[in-house]
Design a protein around this motif. Sequence first.
Motif, short mmCIF file in Angstrom:
data_model
loop_
_atom_site.label_atom_id
_atom_site.label_comp_id
_atom_site.label_asym_id
_atom_site.label_seq_id
_atom_site.Cartn_x
_atom_site.Cartn_y
_atom_site.Cartn_z
N UNK A 273 -1.45 9.19 4.54
CA UNK A 273 -2.66 8.41 4.69
C UNK A 273 -2.44 6.94 4.35
N UNK A 274 -1.57 6.69 3.38
CA UNK A 274 -1.24 5.31 3.02
C UNK A 274 -0.39 4.65 4.09
N UNK A 275 0.43 5.42 4.77
CA UNK A 275 1.25 4.87 5.86
C UNK A 275 0.34 4.22 6.93
N UNK A 276 -0.71 4.93 7.30
CA UNK A 276 -1.65 4.38 8.29
C UNK A 276 -2.35 3.15 7.74
N UNK A 277 -2.79 3.23 6.48
CA UNK A 277 -3.48 2.09 5.88
C UNK A 277 -2.60 0.84 5.91
N UNK B 50 -3.55 -3.12 1.73
CA UNK B 50 -2.66 -2.92 0.59
C UNK B 50 -2.81 -1.46 0.16
N UNK B 51 -1.78 -0.92 -0.47
CA UNK B 51 -1.77 0.52 -0.73
C UNK B 51 -1.37 0.83 -2.16
N UNK B 52 -2.10 1.78 -2.74
CA UNK B 52 -1.81 2.27 -4.09
C UNK B 52 -1.68 3.79 -4.02
N UNK B 53 -0.52 4.29 -4.39
CA UNK B 53 -0.28 5.73 -4.42
C UNK B 53 -0.61 6.27 -5.80
N UNK B 54 -1.46 7.28 -5.85
CA UNK B 54 -1.82 7.93 -7.11
C UNK B 54 -1.04 9.24 -7.20
N UNK C 233 2.77 11.49 -8.30
CA UNK C 233 4.20 11.44 -8.10
C UNK C 233 4.56 11.31 -6.64
N UNK C 234 5.69 10.71 -6.39
CA UNK C 234 6.16 10.58 -5.02
C UNK C 234 7.30 9.61 -4.94
N UNK C 235 8.19 9.77 -3.97
CA UNK C 235 9.30 8.84 -3.82
C UNK C 235 8.80 7.48 -3.34
N UNK C 236 9.58 6.46 -3.63
CA UNK C 236 9.23 5.13 -3.17
C UNK C 236 9.22 5.06 -1.65
N UNK C 237 8.34 4.27 -1.10
CA UNK C 237 8.27 4.08 0.35
C UNK C 237 7.84 2.65 0.61
N UNK C 238 8.31 2.10 1.73
CA UNK C 238 8.02 0.69 1.99
C UNK C 238 6.55 0.43 2.30
N UNK C 239 5.79 1.49 2.58
CA UNK C 239 4.36 1.30 2.85
C UNK C 239 3.51 1.51 1.60
N UNK C 240 4.12 1.81 0.47
CA UNK C 240 3.42 1.94 -0.81
C UNK C 240 3.66 0.67 -1.62
N UNK C 241 2.60 -0.08 -1.90
CA UNK C 241 2.74 -1.31 -2.66
C UNK C 241 2.92 -1.04 -4.15
N UNK C 242 2.11 -0.13 -4.68
CA UNK C 242 2.14 0.17 -6.11
C UNK C 242 1.91 1.67 -6.29
N UNK C 243 2.62 2.27 -7.25
CA UNK C 243 2.40 3.68 -7.59
C UNK C 243 1.89 3.77 -9.01
N UNK C 244 0.87 4.60 -9.22
CA UNK C 244 0.34 4.85 -10.55
C UNK C 244 0.25 6.35 -10.77
#
Length: 213
Positions: free
Chosen positions: A166-170, A176-180, A182-193
């Motif tokens: 869902x963040x990939x589409x966003x 801008x994208x915030x992943x909530x 666990x998950x591997x890093x991805x170029x479409x994720x700006x910040x992970x929390x």
Amino acid sequence: MLLFDLDNTLYPPERELFSLIDVRINRYMSEVVGIPAAEVDGLRRRYWAEYGVTLQGLIRHYRVDPEDYLDYVHDVDVASRLDPDAELRQALQQLPQRKAVFTNGSTGHAERVLAHLGLRDQFECIFDIRVAQYQPKPFAAPYHQVVAELGVDARDCTMIEDSQENLRTAKALGMRTVLVGAGPGADFVDVRIDRAAQVPTALAALPALPVSF
């Protein structure tokens, strides 16, 4: 504009609320639609791969009433899994931006979840699976409809989600994208929390890439 996913984002997946919905989906397919129980899991995997959600497959192949489906699968005991989240409420109150919920579930389900978390007044509106004629995230249509109804530019939005797809589409739409979670890093994720209560810290870190807390 801050767009928050609902399930497994505003509350942690360890609460296993969605597992109750999962059981209801299986029961709907077997008991209401009449699909043999042995075929349910395979069909659900196929529908997720092709249409993003089980509902779209059932509409297309079994002509189910989407409103009947949504009422049935979201008829779960939210109170048994969720409690008021004072930490998240305080975090949301710190944020001056407009805030909305953007979910593949139903508005009724979202209202119940927000009520039990003690957060309903923190969001100006809810966009559910109906926003683009039951077309779900991660397809682009509901994102376009949400920003159109809000009267904002996608580039002025931040999507907060537990789903990387869902963040990939966003991100492709300029958000801008915030992943909530666990998950591997991805170029479409700006910040992970780790949890939604850390959103103020995440927003302060943007647009630095990548960041993890």
